[in-house]
Write an enzyme that holds these catalytic residues in place. Structure first.
Site, PDB file in Angstrom:
ATOM      1  N   ASP A 193       1.238  -1.295  -0.616  1.00  0.00           N
ATOM      2  CA  ASP A 193      -0.369   0.270   0.106  1.00  0.00           C
ATOM      3  C   ASP A 193       0.683   1.625  -0.127  1.00  0.00           C
ATOM      4  O   ASP A 193       1.906   1.358   0.903  1.00  0.00           O
ATOM      5  CB  ASP A 193      -1.012  -0.591   1.510  1.00  0.00           C
ATOM      6  N   GLU A 233      14.575   8.741  -2.903  1.00  0.00           N
ATOM      7  CA  GLU A 233      15.369   7.546  -1.724  1.00  0.00           C
ATOM      8  C   GLU A 233      14.544   6.104  -1.010  1.00  0.00           C
ATOM      9  O   GLU A 233      14.579   5.232  -0.927  1.00  0.00           O
ATOM     10  CB  GLU A 233      15.318   8.123  -0.013  1.00  0.00           C
TER      11      GLU A 233
END
Ligand code: GLC
Ligand code: CA
Length: 508
Positions: A193, A233
């Site tokens: 999710d 990142e």
């Protein structure tokens, strides 16, 4: 891998089958319906969260990742479901929610207890009320002030869904342990999710204003979420999750991003998700030119070795039959199930179910997504075969004329079309794995070749159209006996009609 030829079916368990008469679907209900799913011909079910939860976001606010919420049943029910699914040849994919927990999760309770808590850094606590201009996806500021400790915590979604700090190694380890727990119970994969949300800018830079937003609705769109989503990142977290999931289990990721950003989630060398969800069919303009351009752009952007996937609906979006209209729902189904890549079918879409009408007093979702979550209509009887007669289901039912029972009896139904399409995908290599190439077939028609000898032609308009294709018809969306029709160069298509043709040569 099994998912490359497979078809995934999304189940929203609250709305699939209630077995104990409380109006809420449960895990036993899913198990009871496995024969239906096997007959439909899907390879895997993805179950949205059924973990312990106060249900502020209907399960996406988890208070214990390794427990079943009592409204869905017990761990025994879960184990029985996995065993039964495997007995039917169906894989089980769970939802994994790394970005946030419930505010009632013991981790957050501990974290908010004091600034010195050993779990303080497990969530994102900052000085300031608010620390910056970030907005929550469901609207309103993304920071909640905590009077007791004099700091604010960040929540990408509801205030009751505080975001975890994935830069903290203990958080990472605790969350990866959740994946190990469920792998140990025999599941076959995970749908992860809110993948692009998991890291936010360390220096908390303000998000810039978005051009074009005039408000007041959907206030999240007022800012470009540059410093809260899709940071470079994030790929490192994606790789860490993939390393834990491994190569034998499926890793699907929820990523809402432009195609060129989306495909980064595969990892430059395949170290990311197996299937970063491709939601672009949901928003595309419903014309042959726009869809062909989308497919080509996506195909071209895929990194080497990356397997494509397509989605037409889910529990967060208006249903496809409501979006494109009933007149295009069959063509949409044929499109989803004949493009190159793994399709995900949202429960009920195989019936052409439309969004349900939800009167104001029955609204329960904080983000207005109730209409696409109406209970599965199994029969036309009171309770619709979903729950007992006389029980009020947790959400109202949709169109009374639509049911599995009615469509089982109709050889030309949407359900019959789905079964035929799924069987056709299975019957050869072209639809399951063959290359995609757009064909020029006239302005009203989206046409493409798959593999060496399969052609698909879809009339995406409400007018009759001619498709400049040739071959022999193997399936049409109307299911009224056109199979075997030989097409020497022009196929007459009725409004919204689609056809799959077999060509004898490699030239379409
Ligand atoms: C995802 C889910 C959605 C949920 C949100 C927060 O977008 O699909 O239903 O509300 O994440 O967990
Ligand atoms: Ca129930």
């Amino acid at each position: 891998m099994w998912w490359e030829r497979g078809v995934v079916y999304e189940i929203y368990p609250r709305s699939f089958q209630d077995t104990n008469g409380d109006g809420v679907g449960d895990l036993r209900g899913v198990a009871d319906r496995l024969p239906y799913l096997e007959r439909l011909g899907v390879d895997a079910i993805w179950l949205t969260p059924f973990f312990a939860s106060p249900m502020r976001d209907f399960g996406y606010d988890i208070s214990d990742h390794c427990a079943i919420d009592p409204s869905f049943g017990t761990m025994e029910d879960f184990d029985a479901l996995v065993a039964a699914a495997h007995g039917h040849g169906i894989k089980v994919v769970l939802d994994f929610v790394p970005n946030h927990t419930s505010d009632l999760h013991p981790w957050f309770q501990e974290s908010r207890s004091s600034r010195e808590s050993p779990k303080r850094d497990w969530y994102l606590w900052r000085d300031g009320d608010p620390p910056n201009n970030w907005i929550a996806v469901f609207g309103g500021r993304a920071w909640e002030w905590d009077e007791a400790t004099g700091q604010s915590y960040y929540h990408a979604y509801l205030p009751e869904q505080p975001d975890l700090n994935w830069r903290n190694p203990e958080v990472r380890e605790a969350m990866l342990a959740v994946l190990r727990f469920w792998k140990g119970r025999g599941v076959d994969g995970f749908r992860v999710d809110a993948m692009r949300q998991v890291l936010k800018d360390l220096s908390l830079r303000d998000n810039p204003p978005a051009a074009g937003w005039e408000g007041p609705d959907d206030v999240y769109r007022a800012l470009v979420p540059e410093f809260t989503t899709d940071l470079d990142e994030v790929q490192e977290v994606v790789a860490a999750i993939r390393a834990e999931i491994g190569d034998e289990h499926l890793f699907m990721a929820e990523v809402t991003a432009p195609i060129e950003r989306l495909v980064r989630y595969y990892g430059a060398a395949g170290e990311g998700a197996h299937l970063p969800f491709n939601f672009h069919l949901i928003g595309v303009e419903w014309t042959p030119a726009a869809i062909a351009a989308l497919v080509e752009r996506y195909e071209a952007a895929l990194p080497d070795g990356a397997w494509p996937n397509w989605v037409l609906g889910n529990h967060d979006q208006p249903r496809v039959a409501s979006r494109v209209g009933p007149g295009q729902a069959r063509a949409a189904a044929m499109l989803l199930l004949t493009l190159r890549g793994t399709p995900t079918i949202y429960y009920g879409d195989e019936l052409g179910l439309e969004d349900a009408e939800v009167p104001p007093e029955r609204v329960v979702d904080p983000d207005g997504r109730d209409p696409e979550r109406s209970p599965m209509p199994w029969t036309g009887a009171p309770g619709r075969g979903f729950t007992a007669d006389g029980v009020q289901p947790w959400l109202p039912f949709g169109d009374a004329a639509v049911s599995v029972e009615a469509q089982e009896a109709d050889p030309r139904s949407m359900l019959a079309l789905h079964r035929r399409l799924l069987a056709l995908r299975r019957s050869g290599d072209d639809l399951a794995a063959g290359a995609y190439a757009t064909l020029a077939a006239g302005p009203a028609v989206l046409a493409y070749r798959r593999g060496t000898s399969t052609v698909v032609a879809l009339n995406l308009t409400a007018e009759p159209a001619t498709a400049e294709v040739s071959g022999e018809v193997v399936l049409t969306t109307e299911l009224d006996g056109r199979e075997g029709e030989v097409v020497p160069g022009a196929l007459a298509l009725r409004p919204g009609e689609g056809a799959v043709l077999r060509t004898s040569t490699a030239a379409g």
